[in-house]
Design a protein around this motif. Structure first.
Motif, PDB file in Angstrom:
ATOM      1  N   ASN A  51      38.077  21.651  33.501  1.00  0.00           N
ATOM      2  CA  ASN A  51      37.331  21.882  32.254  1.00  0.00           C
ATOM      3  C   ASN A  51      38.210  22.580  31.219  1.00  0.00           C
ATOM      4  N   MET A  52      38.955  23.586  31.663  1.00  0.00           N
ATOM      5  CA  MET A  52      39.809  24.320  30.730  1.00  0.00           C
ATOM      6  C   MET A  52      40.955  23.447  30.220  1.00  0.00           C
ATOM      7  N   ILE A  53      41.546  22.632  31.099  1.00  0.00           N
ATOM      8  CA  ILE A  53      42.615  21.731  30.668  1.00  0.00           C
ATOM      9  C   ILE A  53      42.076  20.730  29.654  1.00  0.00           C
ATOM     10  N   LEU A  81      38.279  29.806  23.174  1.00  0.00           N
ATOM     11  CA  LEU A  81      38.177  31.053  23.944  1.00  0.00           C
ATOM     12  C   LEU A  81      36.763  31.283  24.466  1.00  0.00           C
ATOM     13  N   ILE A  82      35.769  30.991  23.634  1.00  0.00           N
ATOM     14  CA  ILE A  82      34.376  31.151  24.065  1.00  0.00           C
ATOM     15  C   ILE A  82      34.071  30.213  25.231  1.00  0.00           C
ATOM     16  N   PHE A  83      34.663  29.044  25.223  1.00  0.00           N
ATOM     17  CA  PHE A  83      34.451  28.107  26.328  1.00  0.00           C
ATOM     18  C   PHE A  83      35.216  28.532  27.582  1.00  0.00           C
ATOM     19  N   MET A  84      36.389  29.099  27.411  1.00  0.00           N
ATOM     20  CA  MET A  84      37.227  29.430  28.566  1.00  0.00           C
ATOM     21  C   MET A  84      36.771  30.683  29.306  1.00  0.00           C
ATOM     22  N   ILE A  85      36.197  31.638  28.618  1.00  0.00           N
ATOM     23  CA  ILE A  85      35.771  32.879  29.276  1.00  0.00           C
ATOM     24  C   ILE A  85      34.751  32.615  30.394  1.00  0.00           C
ATOM     25  N   PRO A  86      33.684  31.825  30.162  1.00  0.00           N
ATOM     26  CA  PRO A  86      32.771  31.547  31.277  1.00  0.00           C
ATOM     27  C   PRO A  86      33.431  30.769  32.414  1.00  0.00           C
ATOM     28  N   ASN A  87      34.372  29.873  32.091  1.00  0.00           N
ATOM     29  CA  ASN A  87      35.051  29.134  33.147  1.00  0.00           C
ATOM     30  C   ASN A  87      35.913  30.047  34.008  1.00  0.00           C
ATOM     31  N   MET A  90      33.549  31.922  36.192  1.00  0.00           N
ATOM     32  CA  MET A  90      33.039  31.087  37.288  1.00  0.00           C
ATOM     33  C   MET A  90      34.097  30.858  38.370  1.00  0.00           C
ATOM     34  N   ILE A  91      35.364  30.789  37.980  1.00  0.00           N
ATOM     35  CA  ILE A  91      36.430  30.643  38.979  1.00  0.00           C
ATOM     36  C   ILE A  91      36.426  31.846  39.918  1.00  0.00           C
ATOM     37  N   SER A  92      36.352  33.045  39.372  1.00  0.00           N
ATOM     38  CA  SER A  92      36.368  34.235  40.227  1.00  0.00           C
ATOM     39  C   SER A  92      35.072  34.371  41.023  1.00  0.00           C
TER      40      SER A  92
END
Length: 145
Positions: A51-53, A81-87, A90-92
């Motif tokens: 998703n981040m890529i 950045l707003i999209f990447m923070i939740p991802n 969720m990874i952790s």
């Protein structure tokens, strides 16, 4: 010189745009086949990384293909950045809920993937299909103390 760099920007932009569309359809296909065929990624975190890529490739492609003003570039960066923070969160979080054990054979032909739910203690063995996806097989629930 300037014409060459402009052409290079277009080529890189289109390549990244096509790559992002490919990743998007890969993710949609995964969501479709996940329920119907019991497919999962070898590592659950791979979903969020892809998703981040996707978002990064799409953002860079838009920057390369369109001549945007600085305020739109900043706005786009904030959206990324707003999209990447939740991802990242969720990874952790996924890593805490499910313990992944992955081992690749020396000839890179086979992958051993075990996933253990840390709350219930259930462990599943996954058989790899198509490189990054796998199917679930239940293992014995018994633990030796």
């Amino acid at each position: 010189m300037k014409q060459t760099s402009k052409k290079m920007n277009l080529i890189v932009g289109w390549i990244l745009f096509i790559l992002s569309i490919g990743i998007f359809f890969l993710q949609i296909g995964f969501l479709f086949f996940h329920e119907r065929l019991q497919f999962e990624y070898i590592d659950n975190r791979l979903f969020y990384v892809l998703n981040m890529i996707f978002v990064i490739c799409l953002f860079i492609a838009i920057l390369q293909l369109l001549n945007l003003e600085k305020k739109w570039k900043v706005f786009g960066a904030v959206v990324v950045l707003i999209f990447m923070i939740p991802n990242i969160t969720m990874i952790s979080q996924t890593n805490k809920e499910i313990k992944n054990i992955i081992s690749v054979s020396p000839n890179f032909q086979h992958v051993l993937s075990l996933k253990e739910n840390t709350k219930t203690g259930e462990t599943y063995y996954y058989r790899s299909y198509f490189g990054t996806t796998e199917r679930k097989t239940a293992l014995s629930n018994e633990r030796q103390v």
